[in-house]
Design a protein around this motif. Structure first.
Motif, short mmCIF file in Angstrom:
data_model
loop_
_atom_site.label_atom_id
_atom_site.label_comp_id
_atom_site.label_asym_id
_atom_site.label_seq_id
_atom_site.Cartn_x
_atom_site.Cartn_y
_atom_site.Cartn_z
N ALA A 6 0.82 -1.21 0.00
CA ALA A 6 0.00 0.00 0.00
C ALA A 6 0.85 1.26 0.00
CB ALA A 6 -0.93 -0.01 1.21
N VAL A 7 0.23 2.35 -0.44
CA VAL A 7 0.74 3.69 -0.16
C VAL A 7 0.26 4.04 1.24
CG1 VAL A 7 0.61 6.13 -0.77
CG2 VAL A 7 0.77 4.41 -2.57
N VAL A 9 -0.01 6.76 4.40
CA VAL A 9 0.07 8.18 4.74
C VAL A 9 -0.22 8.34 6.22
CG1 VAL A 9 -2.35 8.49 4.00
CG2 VAL A 9 -0.86 10.49 4.27
N ALA A 24 -1.56 11.52 -1.48
CA ALA A 24 -1.43 10.08 -1.31
C ALA A 24 -2.61 9.34 -1.94
CB ALA A 24 -1.32 9.73 0.17
N ALA A 25 -3.83 9.88 -1.80
CA ALA A 25 -5.00 9.24 -2.40
C ALA A 25 -4.89 9.21 -3.92
CB ALA A 25 -6.26 9.99 -1.97
N GLU A 27 -2.12 9.35 -5.65
CA GLU A 27 -1.00 8.47 -6.03
C GLU A 27 -1.41 7.01 -5.96
OE1 GLU A 27 3.06 7.81 -7.16
OE2 GLU A 27 1.72 9.55 -7.22
N ALA A 28 -2.16 6.63 -4.91
CA ALA A 28 -2.61 5.25 -4.80
C ALA A 28 -3.55 4.89 -5.94
CB ALA A 28 -3.29 5.03 -3.45
N LEU A 35 -4.56 2.12 -0.29
CA LEU A 35 -4.12 3.26 0.50
C LEU A 35 -4.38 2.96 1.97
CD1 LEU A 35 -3.13 6.23 0.74
CD2 LEU A 35 -5.53 6.92 0.59
N VAL A 77 -10.36 11.27 1.43
CA VAL A 77 -9.87 10.30 0.45
C VAL A 77 -10.97 9.94 -0.53
CG1 VAL A 77 -9.10 7.91 0.16
CG2 VAL A 77 -8.05 9.36 1.90
N VAL A 84 -10.54 3.88 -4.61
CA VAL A 84 -9.31 3.31 -4.07
C VAL A 84 -9.64 2.40 -2.88
CG1 VAL A 84 -8.81 5.12 -2.37
CG2 VAL A 84 -6.93 3.89 -3.45
N LEU A 86 -9.27 1.41 0.60
CA LEU A 86 -8.85 2.25 1.74
C LEU A 86 -8.88 1.46 3.04
CD1 LEU A 86 -8.15 5.02 2.99
CD2 LEU A 86 -10.61 5.48 3.09
#
Length: 314
Positions: A6-7, A9, A24-25, A27-28, A35, A77, A84, A86
């Motif tokens: 995951a990314v 944050v 970050a959201a 990018e994921a 994320l 997000v 995404v 989450l």
């Protein structure tokens, strides 16, 4: 790192990391990976000098504030990347230690920073203490998104700025810069000083690593720029309006602070764009990792032994 890493944050309860969370959201979603939003809650010491304060009540208040911060983070997000995958989690522990531990499993670690500006804004400036510790020891690449860093700059062209001087192991930061540029369809602006600035660590492997990444990414435009020697502020100014600035981190133990060179420190502190700090492959020094695990085990045993104790002053 697993294919579905995951990314990650990190957020706090002050609602000052909105830019980092949104970045970050996005990018994921672009990478097609999950994320994870992490909030660290410091565990209160079970010591009450006057016998008037319930440590359990304090822990409950901190946990409730953390849950509220995570709920607000989830809302932001979903507004940026509704599809995404989450996960929001609250972890008990010191923020820096929690985030460094998460970096061992993460694809990318994203942190918030101070407001973008030209001067210090508080006792922790130019970089937060937690951010500095995480940048120095994280295993995966760390992206620091200062507040206001995502504001568009109409006078600058979007690009990935690569600090070409401060490399200890060049393949990692150069490869990260080219991969980010290819992902976004942007050029790489490789910036160096001529002659090199004092205090930089350009090694003999930089040119071959750069040539290899350039040959492996023929569709990524590359611009080489020379800036005045000994003037990191010129490099900071060039980062304004960039999609990202990439700097390398040193592996050597005797390098103080965040392990960056003079130019890297200036970029991390004052650049008006997201800053990616990429360390050598394998993360921090193996001996430091062993000592960290040993110290953490001792602290955990002491905390378990002291839980529930109450000290009364006579």
């Amino acid at each position: 790192m697993s294919p579905r890493a995951a990314v990650v944050v990190g957020v706090d309860v002050s609602a000052t990391d909105i830019d980092a969370l949104e970045w970050a959201a996005a990018e994921a979603a672009t990478r097609g990976c999950p994320l994870m939003v992490v909030h660290a809650v410091r565990q209160m010491l079970p010591v009450d000098p006057y016998g008037l304060l319930s440590i359990t009540d304090v822990d409950d208040v901190l946990a409730a504030a953390g849950r509220a911060a995570l709920a607000e983070a989830a809302r932001l997000v979903r507004a940026v990347a509704p599809d995404v995958e989450l996960t929001c989690c609250q972890v008990v522990g010191a923020p820096a230690r929690v985030l460094i531990e998460e970096s061992r499993r993460a694809r990318l670690l994203v942190l918030g920073g101070r407001p973008c500006g030209d001067g210090p804004a508080g006792p922790d400036e130019p970089v937060r203490r937690v951010t500095r510790r995480v940048v120095a020891r994280a295993v995966c690449p760390v992206v620091v998104v200062h507040r206001g860093a995502l504001a568009s700059d109409a006078g600058s062209a979007a690009r990935i700025v690569l600090d070409f001087d401060d490399f200890d192991e060049p393949a990692s930061p150069i490869g990260f810069a080219f991969a980010s540029a290819r992902q976004r369809g942007l050029p790489v602006a490789a910036v160096t000083a001529a002659p090199p600035c004092p205090g930089t660590r350009t090694g003999p492997g930089v040119a071959p690593a750069f040539a290899e990444c350039r040959a492996g990414n023929p569709d990524v435009p590359v611009v080489r720029l020379l800036l005045p020697a000994g003037d990191p502020e010129a490099l900071v100014a060039h980062c304004a309006g960039a999609a990202m600035a990439v700097v390398g981190r040193c592996r050597r133990r005797h390098v103080p602070g965040s392990g960056l060179g003079a130019a890297g420190e200036a970029i991390l502190a004052r650049a008006r764009c997201p800053v990616a700090v990429v360390g050598p492959r394998g993360g921090s020094h193996p001996r430091h990792q062993r000592l960290t695990r040993r110290a953490r085990a001792v602290v955990e045993r002491l905390s378990a032994a002291c839980r529930g104790w109450r000290i009364t002053w006579l």
